[in-house]
Design an enzyme around this catalytic site. Structure first.
Site, PDB file in Angstrom:
ATOM      1  NE  ARG A  72      -3.523  -2.727   0.861  1.00 50.02           N
ATOM      2  CZ  ARG A  72      -4.507  -3.204   0.121  1.00 50.02           C
ATOM      3  NH1 ARG A  72      -4.877  -2.583  -0.970  1.00 50.02           N
ATOM      4  NH2 ARG A  72      -5.123  -4.326   0.467  1.00 50.02           N
ATOM      5  NE  ARG A 171     -11.999  -3.744  -1.974  1.00 54.57           N
ATOM      6  CZ  ARG A 171     -11.767  -2.583  -2.563  1.00 54.57           C
ATOM      7  NH1 ARG A 171     -11.079  -1.647  -1.929  1.00 54.57           N
ATOM      8  NH2 ARG A 171     -12.205  -2.336  -3.776  1.00 54.57           N
TER       9      ARG A 171
END
Length: 319
Positions: A72, A171
């Site tokens: 990330r 998600r």
């Protein structure tokens, strides 16, 4: 275009390695140099870039994860971080970039495109939540992992006459829960796209018990709630003895399925073709088993939709 780069970003998915392999070998076949960017956008900013040869991607088609690693990178969400990345690309003479990843990866590719740097997005995520493609790389492998777990859990659920709650990833998308639940014969499937009714679920479980059914499998998508949270709600409503299994990151690992290897190979190769044709700011996908490409900005503007016909079918078959 004589030099291109390739990176993987965000969460890894089975099939990223076959996609990298396809990018490298397709490019070299067309006399284009390929540079691997290690560590996603973070690696791009710090210049962790190496030239890849044919041998660099040997024996990776069967391996899960990503040889280029992933990370990330909050800094890349800023214009300053994006400009640093472009400076590194220019320093290495890289003229175009293939970005393999999910929604966040596409946003980075979109930002580079808007700054005048040609990128092509390749959908790599187990969540299957990228608009413009029927399947994302890694979804099929993750499904098979979940189905295998459901089959094993059903054995012990039968032995102990219990209701098992299985929490899966995805998600905010319910594709993994829906497809795996349907294929695994789950009695109840909870997805973010549809509200659930606890009274209806309790009634279904009660009717099953009345006809002699001693166990049940409930698949919960993480975008709905945690498995533990739902277990508490179910306990309050039915007083059933339940057990919770959270499959977690096991769903991201493992050798990619044949379907994912073929899909990744097709999409990776098509991304290279687009760059060679001088087309940046695109994303590739597959619709009705045909390769497609579309504006990457459009991909982010659209919303992923789930096949509710499958969801209705799952309820009809779980009576």
């Amino acid at each position: 275009m004589k030099k291109i780069g390739v990176l993987t970003s965000g969460g890894d998915s089975p099939g990223m390695n076959p996609a990298i392999r396809a990018v490298v070998r397709k490019a070299i076949y067309h006399n284009v140099e390929v540079y691997g960017i290690y560590g996603g956008y973070s690696g791009l900013i710090c210049g962790n870039i190496k030239k890849l040869e044919l041998g660099s991607v040997g024996d990776i088609i069967h391996r899960g994860g990503t040889m280029l690693q992933s990370a990330r990178c909050p800094e890349f969400k800023t214009t300053g971080g994006q400009q640093k990345g472009i400076e590194q690309l220019k320093a290495h003479g890289i003229e175009g970039l293939v970005v393999i990843g999910g929604d966040g990866s596409y946003r980075g590719a979109k930002a580079l495109t808007e700054l005048g740097y040609p990128c092509v997005g390749v959908p790599g995520t187990i969540d299957n939540d990228i608009p413009g493609t029927d399947m994302t790389i890694g979804f099929d492998t993750a499904l098979n992992t979940v189905i295998d777990a459901i089959d094993k859990i059903r054995d012990t659920a039968t032995s102990h006459e219990r209701t098992f709650i299985i929490e899966v990833m995805g998600r905010d998308a319910g594709d993994i829960a829906l497809w795996a639940g349907l294929a695994g014969g789950a009695e109840t499937i909870l997805i973010p796209e549809e509200n659930y009714n606890m009274d209806e679920i309790a009634d279904r479980l009660r009717k099953g018990q009345e006809r002699g059914k001693k166990h049940s499998i409930i698949v919960v998508a993480e975008g709905v709630c945690s498995g533990g949270e739902f277990a508490k709600q179910l306990k309050d409503a039915t007083n059933l003895d339940t057990r919770v299994s959270v499959l977690g990151h096991i769903q991201r690992g493992g050798s990619p399925s044949a379907a994912d290897r073929v899909l990744a190979s097709r999409l990776g190769a098509r991304a290279v073709e687009l760059l060679i044709e001088g087309k940046g700011g695109r994303a590739v996908g597959v619709e009705n088993n045909k390769l497609v490409d579309y504006d990457i900005i459009d991909a982010l503007a659209k919303k992923h939709t789930l096949d509710l016909e499958l969801f209705n079918l799952s309820k009809e078959l779980s009576i």
